[in-house]
Design a protein around this motif. Sequence first.
Motif, PDB file in Angstrom:
ATOM      1  N   UNK A  54       0.827  -1.210   0.000  1.00  0.00           N
ATOM      2  CA  UNK A  54       0.000   0.000   0.000  1.00  0.00           C
ATOM      3  C   UNK A  54       0.858   1.256   0.000  1.00  0.00           C
ATOM      4  N   UNK A  55       1.906   1.261   0.807  1.00  0.00           N
ATOM      5  CA  UNK A  55       2.798   2.433   0.856  1.00  0.00           C
ATOM      6  C   UNK A  55       3.443   2.666  -0.505  1.00  0.00           C
ATOM      7  N   UNK A  56       3.895   1.584  -1.121  1.00  0.00           N
ATOM      8  CA  UNK A  56       4.506   1.708  -2.450  1.00  0.00           C
ATOM      9  C   UNK A  56       3.504   2.247  -3.461  1.00  0.00           C
ATOM     10  N   UNK A  57       2.286   1.695  -3.430  1.00  0.00           N
ATOM     11  CA  UNK A  57       1.251   2.148  -4.357  1.00  0.00           C
ATOM     12  C   UNK A  57       0.894   3.611  -4.154  1.00  0.00           C
ATOM     13  N   UNK A  58       0.821   4.057  -2.902  1.00  0.00           N
ATOM     14  CA  UNK A  58       0.479   5.450  -2.612  1.00  0.00           C
ATOM     15  C   UNK A  58       1.577   6.391  -3.092  1.00  0.00           C
ATOM     16  N   UNK A  59       2.842   6.016  -2.861  1.00  0.00           N
ATOM     17  CA  UNK A  59       3.945   6.870  -3.295  1.00  0.00           C
ATOM     18  C   UNK A  59       4.017   6.958  -4.822  1.00  0.00           C
ATOM     19  N   UNK A  60       3.589   5.908  -5.490  1.00  0.00           N
ATOM     20  CA  UNK A  60       3.596   5.924  -6.951  1.00  0.00           C
ATOM     21  C   UNK A  60       2.408   6.693  -7.531  1.00  0.00           C
ATOM     22  N   UNK A  61       1.265   6.697  -6.816  1.00  0.00           N
ATOM     23  CA  UNK A  61       0.048   7.322  -7.351  1.00  0.00           C
ATOM     24  C   UNK A  61      -0.754   7.978  -6.230  1.00  0.00           C
ATOM     25  N   UNK A  62      -0.804   9.319  -6.172  1.00  0.00           N
ATOM     26  CA  UNK A  62      -1.626   9.976  -5.152  1.00  0.00           C
ATOM     27  C   UNK A  62      -3.109   9.659  -5.304  1.00  0.00           C
ATOM     28  N   UNK A  63      -3.561   9.397  -6.527  1.00  0.00           N
ATOM     29  CA  UNK A  63      -4.966   9.021  -6.738  1.00  0.00           C
ATOM     30  C   UNK A  63      -5.268   7.706  -6.028  1.00  0.00           C
ATOM     31  N   UNK A  64      -4.364   6.735  -6.127  1.00  0.00           N
ATOM     32  CA  UNK A  64      -4.521   5.479  -5.407  1.00  0.00           C
ATOM     33  C   UNK A  64      -4.550   5.739  -3.904  1.00  0.00           C
ATOM     34  N   UNK A  65      -3.711   6.632  -3.435  1.00  0.00           N
ATOM     35  CA  UNK A  65      -3.689   6.981  -2.013  1.00  0.00           C
ATOM     36  C   UNK A  65      -4.990   7.577  -1.546  1.00  0.00           C
ATOM     37  N   UNK A  66      -5.598   8.410  -2.384  1.00  0.00           N
ATOM     38  CA  UNK A  66      -6.875   9.025  -2.040  1.00  0.00           C
ATOM     39  C   UNK A  66      -7.965   7.962  -1.898  1.00  0.00           C
ATOM     40  N   UNK A  67      -7.943   6.949  -2.755  1.00  0.00           N
ATOM     41  CA  UNK A  67      -8.915   5.864  -2.674  1.00  0.00           C
ATOM     42  C   UNK A  67      -8.686   5.003  -1.428  1.00  0.00           C
ATOM     43  N   UNK A  68      -7.424   4.814  -1.045  1.00  0.00           N
ATOM     44  CA  UNK A  68      -7.116   4.079   0.186  1.00  0.00           C
ATOM     45  C   UNK A  68      -7.626   4.854   1.396  1.00  0.00           C
ATOM     46  N   UNK A  69      -7.421   6.166   1.379  1.00  0.00           N
ATOM     47  CA  UNK A  69      -7.911   7.036   2.460  1.00  0.00           C
ATOM     48  C   UNK A  69      -9.431   6.926   2.592  1.00  0.00           C
ATOM     49  N   UNK A  70     -10.112   6.904   1.462  1.00  0.00           N
ATOM     50  CA  UNK A  70     -11.567   6.772   1.475  1.00  0.00           C
ATOM     51  C   UNK A  70     -11.994   5.460   2.132  1.00  0.00           C
ATOM     52  N   UNK A  71     -11.397   4.339   1.705  1.00  0.00           N
ATOM     53  CA  UNK A  71     -11.778   3.037   2.255  1.00  0.00           C
ATOM     54  C   UNK A  71     -11.440   2.941   3.744  1.00  0.00           C
ATOM     55  N   UNK A  72     -10.280   3.451   4.123  1.00  0.00           N
ATOM     56  CA  UNK A  72      -9.864   3.331   5.526  1.00  0.00           C
ATOM     57  C   UNK A  72     -10.752   4.162   6.444  1.00  0.00           C
ATOM     58  N   UNK A  73     -11.296   5.269   5.926  1.00  0.00           N
ATOM     59  CA  UNK A  73     -12.169   6.109   6.749  1.00  0.00           C
ATOM     60  C   UNK A  73     -13.410   5.344   7.199  1.00  0.00           C
ATOM     61  N   UNK A  74     -13.864   4.382   6.396  1.00  0.00           N
ATOM     62  CA  UNK A  74     -14.973   3.530   6.804  1.00  0.00           C
ATOM     63  C   UNK A  74     -14.488   2.370   7.677  1.00  0.00           C
ATOM     64  N   UNK A  75     -13.264   1.937   7.436  1.00  0.00           N
ATOM     65  CA  UNK A  75     -12.732   0.770   8.139  1.00  0.00           C
ATOM     66  C   UNK A  75     -12.250   1.100   9.553  1.00  0.00           C
ATOM     67  N   UNK A  76     -11.868   2.361   9.801  1.00  0.00           N
ATOM     68  CA  UNK A  76     -11.213   2.720  11.055  1.00  0.00           C
ATOM     69  C   UNK A  76     -12.093   2.423  12.260  1.00  0.00           C
ATOM     70  N   UNK A  77     -13.394   2.683  12.165  1.00  0.00           N
ATOM     71  CA  UNK A  77     -14.272   2.411  13.298  1.00  0.00           C
ATOM     72  C   UNK A  77     -14.448   0.913  13.535  1.00  0.00           C
ATOM     73  N   UNK A  78     -14.441   0.136  12.451  1.00  0.00           N
ATOM     74  CA  UNK A  78     -14.572  -1.321  12.579  1.00  0.00           C
ATOM     75  C   UNK A  78     -13.355  -1.880  13.310  1.00  0.00           C
ATOM     76  N   UNK A  79     -12.173  -1.420  12.947  1.00  0.00           N
ATOM     77  CA  UNK A  79     -10.949  -1.875  13.603  1.00  0.00           C
ATOM     78  C   UNK A  79     -10.961  -1.523  15.081  1.00  0.00           C
TER      79      UNK A  79
END
Length: 482
Positions: A54-79
């Motif tokens: 994930x870190x590698x993908x985010x550093x290569x593509x900020x758009x990918x990072x933005x999508x990860x941020x979106x998914x994690x925002x829903x996942x954070x409360x579950x964790x």
Amino acid sequence: MQINRVLSRSHLENKSWPYSVLGTAGALVCGVLIAKLGIVGLGVCIAAPIGIGLVTGILMSPRFGLLVYLQYSFLVNILARFLPVSAPFGLVVDGLLALILLSLLFNGRRLNWSKLKNPVFFLVGTWFMYNVLELANPEAPYKPAWFFHVRAFSMHWFFVSIIVLVTPIKRSDILLVLRTWLIWSVFAAIWAFKQQYLGLTQSELEWLNSAGGKTHLLFGHLRSWSYYTDASQFGAEMAGLALICLIFFFEEDKWIVRLGYLGLALVYFWGYAVSGTRSALFVFIAGYGFYLLLKRDFTKIAIGLSVAIPVLLMLLYTDIGNQNYQVYRIRTALKPLEDPSFLVRLENQAKLANYLRYLPFGAGIGTAADAGARFSPGHFAAQIPPDSWYVELWIETGVVGVYLYVAMLLSIVGVGVYRIWHLNDPWLSKIMGMFIAEFVGIAVMGYSNPVLGQFPTSTMLYLTSLAFTTCNRWDTAPTKPA
């Protein structure tokens, strides 16, 4: 030929030996971790390569990072709710945003930084700078507490505005954001129904018996919160999604699609009902009313009023449905002066008004609510629960901060209306109209609950506000995307 094959195989073996060494070393490390830590060690072994990827993908593509941020925002409360470990899962969001900003720098040459010359960037940036200046507020008893609240107040919004404006986001990404929102929220509604009708897990029972029972078990009735921070935020999210699906129902052409959205709207509406969050009713009232005005379609305004007014009159002047506790809770939202908890809030606000009379810049960021109770429990600002996003801002940033924040919200809505009214594409206009209607509804509800600063509500507000204020970037000829 045989010699060439041997040489080629030897060359490949020479190049691949580092991977063999790394694989062997990784296996040994995993073996030690599992032996020492058991299931936690196994979790680390599974999570580590995923994290590196994930870190590698985010550093290569900020758009990918933005999508990860979106998914994690829903996942954070579950964790936070279900993992048997205590960890600062919310701080991972800060790490993600920092990583995406670093990715912007790495990919800076192929990004259009002139996109930052945008009204919404200056609006959010001004509010963030005011928050930074609050570090110098002499009333704040513990300066490091500033960090814990500035993240939700302004810092995350400021970072997201930079990322969204500079990153080349596609029209298809808008659909991805919307579908992500709908899907995660369906799961949330299902889990709330499970809480309401089938029972709670052991960890949920422990939370209810310790901290949550005072607000989530009223008169023998459970207020479902799903896997969100509390029932208020869950109810707000459900009301916002029900509003969006209701708008889809009226705007779609195909009846099979319209019925699908009507079904989703009913699921989300009942999710809102079982949350027992009365104030979320105003997400519907403010959001749908604003959407009708935005459309400037008198026929739809008349239809909307013909549906809304009888429902409101029924709730106000009849007892129909009172045998159902959820309906009764919704009805009480329209009679706040008969609600003891609302009267207590007014008393608290009167006390705060007296305290803040000579503090135009507030008591300092981090002095109220959870951060105040944790770092300065003896301070006056920490003694009174704000019970409102705007009251919390008032306590911590003063009347100047509240005026500045509300002016920012109104300006963002104004820019969004202007952009939407000048769109050519009816599909894009519909989507952005739903985004801004939900934004207005949640902003109005913020008077009674601090939902604007909680995941994933805050994340969706940041993303949708940046979308509808810059929607002209995706405008095309009036055709619907495939």
